[in-house]
Enzyme design. Structure first.
Site, PDB file in Angstrom:
ATOM      1  N   ASP A 235      -5.658   7.426  -1.958  1.00 49.39           N
ATOM      2  CA  ASP A 235      -5.546   7.766  -0.635  1.00 49.39           C
ATOM      3  C   ASP A 235      -5.588   5.826  -0.130  1.00 49.39           C
ATOM      4  O   ASP A 235      -5.792   5.568  -0.652  1.00 49.39           O
ATOM      5  CB  ASP A 235      -5.988   7.960   0.501  1.00 49.39           C
ATOM      6  CG  ASP A 235      -5.376   8.226   1.873  1.00 49.39           C
ATOM      7  OD1 ASP A 235      -5.056   9.145   1.608  1.00 49.39           O
ATOM      8  OD2 ASP A 235      -4.748   7.367   2.354  1.00 49.39           O
ATOM      9  N   SER A 236      -4.486   5.435   0.385  1.00 52.40           N
ATOM     10  CA  SER A 236      -4.177   4.623   0.862  1.00 52.40           C
ATOM     11  C   SER A 236      -5.573   3.885   1.581  1.00 52.40           C
ATOM     12  O   SER A 236      -5.172   2.431   2.133  1.00 52.40           O
ATOM     13  CB  SER A 236      -2.679   3.794   1.251  1.00 52.40           C
ATOM     14  OG  SER A 236      -2.171   4.878   2.551  1.00 52.40           O
TER      15      SER A 236
ATOM     16  N   ASP B 130      -0.208  15.884  -2.422  1.00 49.70           N
ATOM     17  CA  ASP B 130       0.159  16.508  -0.391  1.00 49.70           C
ATOM     18  C   ASP B 130       0.150  15.188  -0.214  1.00 49.70           C
ATOM     19  O   ASP B 130      -0.197  14.715   1.219  1.00 49.70           O
ATOM     20  CB  ASP B 130      -1.457  16.803   0.061  1.00 49.70           C
ATOM     21  CG  ASP B 130      -1.523  17.468   1.594  1.00 49.70           C
ATOM     22  OD1 ASP B 130      -0.020  17.701   1.844  1.00 49.70           O
ATOM     23  OD2 ASP B 130      -2.700  17.551   2.108  1.00 49.70           O
TER      24      ASP B 130
ATOM     25  N   CYS C 248       5.049  18.783   3.730  1.00 45.67           N
ATOM     26  CA  CYS C 248       5.031  18.221   5.413  1.00 45.67           C
ATOM     27  C   CYS C 248       6.526  18.644   6.278  1.00 45.67           C
ATOM     28  O   CYS C 248       6.228  18.124   7.480  1.00 45.67           O
ATOM     29  CB  CYS C 248       4.223  18.034   5.827  1.00 45.67           C
ATOM     30  SG  CYS C 248       3.748  16.568   6.068  1.00 45.67           S
TER      31      CYS C 248
HETATM   32  N1  SAH Z   1      -4.324  15.814   1.618  1.00 48.11           N
HETATM   33  C1  SAH Z   1      -4.835  15.696   2.787  1.00 48.11           C
HETATM   34  C2  SAH Z   1      -4.541  15.703   3.977  1.00 48.11           C
HETATM   35  C3  SAH Z   1      -2.892  13.781   3.327  1.00 48.11           C
HETATM   36  S1  SAH Z   1      -2.484  13.244   4.530  1.00 48.11           S
HETATM   37  C4  SAH Z   1      -5.667  16.585   3.096  1.00 48.11           C
HETATM   38  O1  SAH Z   1      -6.057  17.792   2.826  1.00 48.11           O
HETATM   39  O2  SAH Z   1      -6.773  16.317   4.460  1.00 48.11           O
HETATM   40  C5  SAH Z   1      -1.423  12.228   4.393  1.00 48.11           C
HETATM   41  C6  SAH Z   1      -2.298  11.240   3.305  1.00 48.11           C
HETATM   42  O3  SAH Z   1      -1.280   9.903   2.297  1.00 48.11           O
HETATM   43  C7  SAH Z   1      -2.936  10.445   4.478  1.00 48.11           C
HETATM   44  O4  SAH Z   1      -4.427   9.742   4.591  1.00 48.11           O
HETATM   45  C8  SAH Z   1      -2.013   9.129   4.473  1.00 48.11           C
HETATM   46  O5  SAH Z   1      -3.247   8.151   4.490  1.00 48.11           O
HETATM   47  C9  SAH Z   1      -2.356   9.080   2.503  1.00 48.11           C
HETATM   48  N2  SAH Z   1      -1.024   7.526   2.566  1.00 48.11           N
HETATM   49  C10 SAH Z   1       0.266   7.473   2.821  1.00 48.11           C
HETATM   50  N3  SAH Z   1       1.251   7.082   1.962  1.00 48.11           N
HETATM   51  C11 SAH Z   1       0.517   6.582   1.324  1.00 48.11           C
HETATM   52  C12 SAH Z   1       0.755   6.349  -0.108  1.00 48.11           C
HETATM   53  N4  SAH Z   1       1.280   6.158   0.070  1.00 48.11           N
HETATM   54  N5  SAH Z   1      -0.497   5.930  -0.975  1.00 48.11           N
HETATM   55  C13 SAH Z   1      -1.549   6.580  -0.656  1.00 48.11           C
HETATM   56  N6  SAH Z   1      -1.866   7.248   0.232  1.00 48.11           N
HETATM   57  C14 SAH Z   1      -1.052   6.953   1.343  1.00 48.11           C
END
Ligand code: SAH
Length: 394
Positions: free
Chosen positions: A249-250, A298, A338
């Site tokens: 995650d970023s 996701d 989503c």
């Molecule tokens: N899978 C998680 C929900 C994901 S929400 C669960 O089950 O609870 C999307 C996530 O992607 C967020 O945490 C956001 O910080 C992250 N995100 C957004 N853009 C990103 C990128 N380019 N690289 C990595 N993470 C990213």
């Protein structure tokens, strides 16, 4: 009460109980109407159609609450709708040992503009329309009476409030200040949510059931959880006996919560949290020749408006393509979107394109959607936004 008169031919959606009246459908308003006031809606000939709340600044000028002429739009109506959702959620609620779930899902629960998420003893509310913002006080009193939480906290999404000409809404509305993190029990594990500073209202409750579905393929597997946030899928996969999990995650704050959630669930699986951009990280793994048995994608919402759909599909294609390239033959891809504007059909086409370009055979073995605490009202298909495919990739 003021009356909203529609242009000729613009009454069809309202007749079919769609809850939105767009500004372009409104011919004129008879009488004075203030922000969030209740209004009557009539067709061009003056025939009564429905009753709703007025939003002066929004493209969606009126949200409809009732199509029964003798049902006033008052706090008793809101009470009846709340009582109905509480009954509807009982099966996924506390009684079943689940203390983190969406209690009220706005239009889909007959309460346009109101979202209420339950995190154990606390409720997090979003008041997203002028109509709901104007009724904040009695709604909070009703929630306190009907649910008896310890505290009610507001986390209204600022972007949505802005579209309604509303100031940001955040902070304690009733009862006790929530702690920094709140522990909830869900079927796929125990989770800490930060309802003050976490994403959304603190967690992604909509994936609750899907985490169990994906976990069913994780035993003894080498798992890559992309866009892992606080570790919803990571914890579920670990509890299901994954061999190793890499979680990307970023957001540093998200990974901190993930570490706490991993500790809370006493996982035996080694977990490798990686702070980084998934688009880059996937390329890095491909470059290194690193392979996985199961990849979860996701991502956040890529399409926020019609004009972003094409760019969004390119984003989905990109990550799905690389995910397939780094999967071992017979591996599993759990891929989600989503973006409500990207239909399930379009999403499947994008994943198809990715498989074709990757030169891999991919079979859909499960189709997933949002959890049952995010119901879809048949008259409001816009309420359906989450779709997922579990694919076996050869
Ligand atoms: N899978 C998680 C929900 C994901 S929400 C669960 O089950 O609870 C999307 C996530 O992607 C967020 O945490 C956001 O910080 C992250 N995100 C957004 N853009 C990103 C990128 N380019 N690289 C990595 N993470 C990213």
């Amino acid at each position: 009460m003021a009356t909203v008169i529609l242009h000729p031919g613009k009454e069809r959606a309202a007749r079919q109980r769609h809850p939105w009246i767009f500004s372009g459908a409104v011919a004129r308003v008879q009488g004075y109407v203030g922000h969030g006031d209740a209004v009557e809606v009539c067709d061009a000939s003056g025939e009564w159609l429905a009753r709703g709340t007025w939003s002066s600044g929004s493209q969606i000028r009126t949200r409809l609450f009732t199509w029964q002429a003798d049902e006033p739009l008052d706090i008793d109506l809101i009470r009846r709708r709340l009582e109905r959702t509480i009954i509807g959620r009982a099966a996924i609620g506390h009684e079943a040992g689940n203390s983190g779930y969406r209690l009220v899902y706005a239009e889909s629960d007959g309460l346009p503009g109101l979202i209420v998420d339950r995190y154990a003893d606390y409720l997090v509310v979003q008041l997203l329309t002028q109509g709901m913002a104007a009724r904040a006080e009695p709604i909070v009193a009703l929630l306190a009476e009907l649910v008896r939480p310890r505290g009610i906290y507001e986390r209204s999404e600022a972007e949505v409030r802005e579209k309604e000409d509303l100031p940001p809404g955040e902070g304690l509305l009733w009862g006790e200040e929530p702690p920094d993190t709140i522990a909830t029990e869900q079927q796929s594990g125990s989770f800490l949510a930060d309802i003050r500073a976490g994403q959304k209202t603190g967690a992604y409750l909509d994936q609750a059931v899907n985490r169990l579905r994906v976990a069913a393929y994780c035993a003894d597997r080498d798992v890559l959880d992309c866009f892992c946030y606080a570790g919803g899928f990571t914890v579920a996969a670990g509890r299901a006996g994954a061999r190793h999990i890499t979680s990307v995650d970023s957001s540093a704050a998200a990974l901190e919560l993930l570490r706490a959630n991993v500790a809370l669930n006493d996982l035996a699986t080694p977990i490798e949290p990686v702070a980084g951009d998934v688009f880059k990280q996937l390329r890095q793994y491909r470059h290194e020749g690193r392979q996985f048995d199961l990849v979860i994608l996701d991502p956040p919402k890529f399409a926020h408006s019609q004009s972003q759909i094409e760019r969004a599909t390119r984003g989905y294609k990109d990550i799905n393509l690389i995910a397939m390239q780094i999967l071992r033959p017979g591996g599993v891809l759990a891929t989600f979107s989503c973006s409500g504007l990207v239909s399930a059909d379009l999403f499947q086409k994008v994943v198809f394109g990715a498989a074709l370009d990757a030169g891999r055979d991919a079979q859909v073995i499960e189709r997933l959607t949002q959890a049952p605490d995010h119901p879809v009202l048949l008259t409001f298909p816009e309420g359906e936004y989450l779709k997922g495919l579990i694919c076996r990739v050869w």
